[in-house]
Design a protein around this motif. Structure first.
Motif, PDB file in Angstrom:
ATOM      1  N   VAL A  53      11.454  27.823 -14.391  1.00  0.00           N
ATOM      2  CA  VAL A  53      11.749  27.875 -15.822  1.00  0.00           C
ATOM      3  C   VAL A  53      11.967  26.481 -16.395  1.00  0.00           C
ATOM      4  O   VAL A  53      11.478  26.160 -17.483  1.00  0.00           O
ATOM      5  CB  VAL A  53      12.988  28.756 -16.087  1.00  0.00           C
ATOM      6  N   PHE A  54      12.700  25.646 -15.669  1.00  0.00           N
ATOM      7  CA  PHE A  54      13.065  24.331 -16.194  1.00  0.00           C
ATOM      8  C   PHE A  54      12.221  23.198 -15.622  1.00  0.00           C
ATOM      9  O   PHE A  54      12.414  22.038 -16.008  1.00  0.00           O
ATOM     10  CB  PHE A  54      14.546  24.064 -15.910  1.00  0.00           C
ATOM     11  N   GLY A  55      11.311  23.527 -14.726  1.00  0.00           N
ATOM     12  CA  GLY A  55      10.441  22.504 -14.165  1.00  0.00           C
ATOM     13  C   GLY A  55       9.356  22.100 -15.139  1.00  0.00           C
ATOM     14  O   GLY A  55       9.110  22.759 -16.164  1.00  0.00           O
ATOM     15  N   PRO A  56       8.630  21.024 -14.836  1.00  0.00           N
ATOM     16  CA  PRO A  56       7.617  20.508 -15.772  1.00  0.00           C
ATOM     17  C   PRO A  56       6.407  21.409 -15.937  1.00  0.00           C
ATOM     18  O   PRO A  56       5.740  21.351 -16.965  1.00  0.00           O
ATOM     19  CB  PRO A  56       7.225  19.162 -15.152  1.00  0.00           C
ATOM     20  N   ARG A  57       6.132  22.261 -14.951  1.00  0.00           N
ATOM     21  CA  ARG A  57       4.931  23.101 -15.017  1.00  0.00           C
ATOM     22  C   ARG A  57       5.202  24.489 -15.587  1.00  0.00           C
ATOM     23  O   ARG A  57       4.292  25.132 -16.091  1.00  0.00           O
ATOM     24  CB  ARG A  57       4.318  23.258 -13.620  1.00  0.00           C
ATOM     25  N   GLY A  58       6.425  24.961 -15.446  1.00  0.00           N
ATOM     26  CA  GLY A  58       6.707  26.319 -15.892  1.00  0.00           C
ATOM     27  C   GLY A  58       6.143  27.364 -14.962  1.00  0.00           C
ATOM     28  O   GLY A  58       5.778  28.458 -15.402  1.00  0.00           O
ATOM     29  N   ASP A  59       6.084  27.061 -13.657  1.00  0.00           N
ATOM     30  CA  ASP A  59       5.601  28.034 -12.682  1.00  0.00           C
ATOM     31  C   ASP A  59       6.114  27.650 -11.306  1.00  0.00           C
ATOM     32  O   ASP A  59       6.840  26.663 -11.142  1.00  0.00           O
ATOM     33  CB  ASP A  59       4.073  28.150 -12.696  1.00  0.00           C
ATOM     34  N   LEU A  60       5.724  28.441 -10.306  1.00  0.00           N
ATOM     35  CA  LEU A  60       6.151  28.204  -8.928  1.00  0.00           C
ATOM     36  C   LEU A  60       5.038  27.604  -8.078  1.00  0.00           C
ATOM     37  O   LEU A  60       5.098  27.642  -6.848  1.00  0.00           O
ATOM     38  CB  LEU A  60       6.629  29.518  -8.297  1.00  0.00           C
ATOM     39  N   VAL A  61       4.035  27.055  -8.702  1.00  0.00           N
ATOM     40  CA  VAL A  61       2.927  26.466  -7.964  1.00  0.00           C
ATOM     41  C   VAL A  61       3.418  25.247  -7.193  1.00  0.00           C
ATOM     42  O   VAL A  61       4.102  24.385  -7.741  1.00  0.00           O
ATOM     43  CB  VAL A  61       1.792  26.062  -8.919  1.00  0.00           C
ATOM     44  N   GLY A  62       3.055  25.161  -5.909  1.00  0.00           N
ATOM     45  CA  GLY A  62       3.403  24.003  -5.105  1.00  0.00           C
ATOM     46  C   GLY A  62       4.048  24.393  -3.799  1.00  0.00           C
ATOM     47  O   GLY A  62       4.301  25.566  -3.521  1.00  0.00           O
ATOM     48  N   GLY A  63       4.329  23.381  -3.000  1.00  0.00           N
ATOM     49  CA  GLY A  63       4.947  23.590  -1.708  1.00  0.00           C
ATOM     50  C   GLY A  63       4.121  23.048  -0.561  1.00  0.00           C
ATOM     51  O   GLY A  63       4.602  22.961   0.565  1.00  0.00           O
ATOM     52  N   TRP A  64       2.877  22.672  -0.838  1.00  0.00           N
ATOM     53  CA  TRP A  64       1.990  22.250   0.242  1.00  0.00           C
ATOM     54  C   TRP A  64       2.011  20.744   0.490  1.00  0.00           C
ATOM     55  O   TRP A  64       1.404  20.268   1.439  1.00  0.00           O
ATOM     56  CB  TRP A  64       0.541  22.657  -0.068  1.00  0.00           C
ATOM     57  N   ALA A  65       2.696  19.974  -0.353  1.00  0.00           N
ATOM     58  CA  ALA A  65       2.719  18.522  -0.197  1.00  0.00           C
ATOM     59  C   ALA A  65       3.965  18.094   0.581  1.00  0.00           C
ATOM     60  O   ALA A  65       5.064  18.597   0.338  1.00  0.00           O
ATOM     61  CB  ALA A  65       2.699  17.839  -1.561  1.00  0.00           C
ATOM     62  N   LEU A  66       3.793  17.156   1.494  1.00  0.00           N
ATOM     63  CA  LEU A  66       4.907  16.654   2.288  1.00  0.00           C
ATOM     64  C   LEU A  66       5.546  15.476   1.546  1.00  0.00           C
ATOM     65  O   LEU A  66       5.430  14.319   1.925  1.00  0.00           O
ATOM     66  CB  LEU A  66       4.434  16.231   3.676  1.00  0.00           C
ATOM     67  N   ASP A  67       6.213  15.800   0.436  1.00  0.00           N
ATOM     68  CA  ASP A  67       6.987  14.828  -0.314  1.00  0.00           C
ATOM     69  C   ASP A  67       8.192  15.544  -0.900  1.00  0.00           C
ATOM     70  O   ASP A  67       8.344  16.766  -0.749  1.00  0.00           O
ATOM     71  CB  ASP A  67       6.148  14.154  -1.401  1.00  0.00           C
ATOM     72  N   ALA A  68       9.062  14.807  -1.573  1.00  0.00           N
ATOM     73  CA  ALA A  68      10.311  15.394  -2.054  1.00  0.00           C
ATOM     74  C   ALA A  68      10.055  16.561  -3.008  1.00  0.00           C
ATOM     75  O   ALA A  68      10.691  17.617  -2.902  1.00  0.00           O
ATOM     76  CB  ALA A  68      11.158  14.316  -2.737  1.00  0.00           C
ATOM     77  N   GLY A  69       9.124  16.377  -3.935  1.00  0.00           N
ATOM     78  CA  GLY A  69       8.834  17.436  -4.886  1.00  0.00           C
ATOM     79  C   GLY A  69       8.247  18.672  -4.226  1.00  0.00           C
ATOM     80  O   GLY A  69       8.644  19.801  -4.530  1.00  0.00           O
ATOM     81  N   GLY A  70       7.304  18.461  -3.320  1.00  0.00           N
ATOM     82  CA  GLY A  70       6.685  19.587  -2.631  1.00  0.00           C
ATOM     83  C   GLY A  70       7.668  20.346  -1.764  1.00  0.00           C
ATOM     84  O   GLY A  70       7.650  21.583  -1.719  1.00  0.00           O
ATOM     85  N   LEU A  71       8.527  19.622  -1.060  1.00  0.00           N
ATOM     86  CA  LEU A  71       9.511  20.285  -0.200  1.00  0.00           C
ATOM     87  C   LEU A  71      10.536  21.063  -1.035  1.00  0.00           C
ATOM     88  O   LEU A  71      10.973  22.149  -0.635  1.00  0.00           O
ATOM     89  CB  LEU A  71      10.212  19.262   0.684  1.00  0.00           C
ATOM     90  N   LYS A  72      10.936  20.517  -2.189  1.00  0.00           N
ATOM     91  CA  LYS A  72      11.864  21.244  -3.050  1.00  0.00           C
ATOM     92  C   LYS A  72      11.258  22.572  -3.492  1.00  0.00           C
ATOM     93  O   LYS A  72      11.906  23.626  -3.437  1.00  0.00           O
ATOM     94  CB  LYS A  72      12.219  20.404  -4.274  1.00  0.00           C
ATOM     95  N   ILE A  73      10.000  22.543  -3.920  1.00  0.00           N
ATOM     96  CA  ILE A  73       9.347  23.778  -4.351  1.00  0.00           C
ATOM     97  C   ILE A  73       9.211  24.739  -3.180  1.00  0.00           C
ATOM     98  O   ILE A  73       9.472  25.935  -3.303  1.00  0.00           O
ATOM     99  CB  ILE A  73       7.967  23.466  -4.962  1.00  0.00           C
ATOM    100  N   GLY A  74       8.802  24.211  -2.028  1.00  0.00           N
ATOM    101  CA  GLY A  74       8.620  25.076  -0.870  1.00  0.00           C
ATOM    102  C   GLY A  74       9.902  25.775  -0.462  1.00  0.00           C
ATOM    103  O   GLY A  74       9.907  26.995  -0.220  1.00  0.00           O
TER     104      GLY A  74
END
Length: 385
Positions: free
Chosen positions: A203-224
């Motif tokens: 809801v409050f993220g920049p994309r407005g969705d749950l897309v992500g999780g496959w990247a090995l970085d801080a943002g990807g791990l948070k989503i995952g």
């Protein structure tokens, strides 16, 4: 992008004396088919979710994390008196790893056929590096950006959907090492911050969705971890509390609800991303548990719908872990050649059929025989006891 489901936990994992939730297995298959369709439609969306017709297929990941929590708790909660950590991990490796190896191998075989303007890094990738990524991918170890040989920031660039299996392993390890000991009250309390984290991303993220999780970085791990934590805990609690909603034609009802939720176009227009995020949180927090409660209301039985559910369930994991190399190839063909949608639809349907055929052949001639032999080799003494 490689947002797909973690379809590796089946009720076939339960102890021999327990009955199977055939409807839940079937729903896993429905979600697997929907996510393949979603990935095929991505070829014409150009990365713009507002343009994609079948848009919410990536929520299948969250649905399957919910199923995983339910099934792991059902299969193993009452077995720890006579089961060691080593046996638990052996069982999970036997269930998951053979198809992970095959998915990485298929991704390697098809890798150079995808070279072109859409994937410019492929032509410049030496064979030794591709083979290294393949071998590491077979272990499911997440790969750093330095080994991104495709350009999509994937931790598994030969077979992107393997990222959700990485989080599946994380959940399994956490369950075995401590989560299984948590009381229902503690699990319920943990759901509150887990839901808040989910809302923060969607809801409050920049994309407005749950897309992500496959990247090995801080943002990807948070989503995952946001996508993993709430549904897995909710699945555990749903199983333990025994909340069921038995309905006639349960599989048909659940399949329609699930397919509709995953097929719905993006909610809200440009500048109203929070509306779509709210819809997705509602699916994960409310709708998906309701679907599982209905599906769990009918244990394995006879009937046409149950037989159909079994077929879908059997194909779900092989379809999940082997379809994406075909999607890479299809997407590169569409984009590099400017293929019109009419032609793309025909070839896309053929790609779906090919993915189903590969999944069936993988299950029939590879996955089932190998898992059977591994179980006989490594679990024989325990089974005899």
């Amino acid at each position: 992008m490689p947002d797909t489901l973690s379809a590796a936990t089946s009720t076939s994992a339960v102890a021999p004396g327990k009955r199977h939730y055939a409807i839940l297995d079937g729903l896993r298959g429905v979600a697997a088919v929907m996510v393949v369709i979603f990935h095929l439609f991505e070829a014409y969306a150009g990365g713009d979710s507002h343009r994609q017709i079948v848009n919410h297929g990536y929520l299948a990941v969250d649905f399957f994390f919910l199923l995983s929590g339910f099934v792991i708790a059902y299969a193993y909660d009452d077995r720890w008196g006579g089961m060691t950590l080593r046996e638990f991990f052996t069982r999970r490796l036997i269930r998951l790893q053979p198809m992970i190896v095959l998915g990485s191998l298929i991704g390697a075989v098809l890798f150079y056929t995808q070279a072109g303007r859409y994937f410019p890094l492929i032509a410049a990738t030496p064979v030794w590096q591709m083979l290294l990524v393949m071998l590491l991918g077979m272990t499911l170890l997440p790969l750093p950006p330095s080994l991104d040989i495709r350009g999509w920031d994937e931790m598994h660039p030969l077979n992107g959907p393997a990222w959700s299996l990485f989080f599946e392993y994380v959940a399994n390890i956490a369950y075995a090492l401590g989560m299984r000991r948590l009381s229902n009250r503690v699990v319920a309390l943990l759901l509150v911050p887990a839901a808040a984290l989910l809302a923060d991303v969607a809801v409050f993220g920049p994309r407005g969705d749950l897309v992500g999780g496959w990247a090995l970085d801080a943002g990807g791990l948070k989503i995952g971890f946001a996508r993993l934590t709430f549904p897995f805990l909710a699945g555990m609690l749903l199983m333990r509390t025994g909340w069921r909603l038995p309905l006639r034609h349960g599989f048909a009802i659940c399949a329609v609800l699930l397919a509709a939720a995953l097929a719905l176009p993006r909610v809200g227009g440009v500048g109203q991303d929070w509306m779509n995020g709210l819809y997705e949180v509602g699916c994960v927090v409310l709708l998906f548990p309701l679907i599982v409660a209905i599906g769990a209301g009918q244990l394995e039985a006879e009937g046409r719908s149950v037989r159909i559910a079994r077929v879908f369930g059997d194909l779900s994991y092989p379809l999940y872990i082997t379809h994406y190399p075909l999607v890479y190839l299809y997407t590169a063909w569409v984009v590099d050649n400017g293929i019109p949608q009419e032609t793309g639809a025909i070839v896309g349907a053929a790609t779906l059929a090919a993915a189903l055929a590969i999944a069936w052949a993988s299950l029939r001639f590879y996955d089932a025989p190998i898992r059977r032999r591994l179980a006989q080799r490594f679990l024989r003494a325990r089974n005899h006891a």
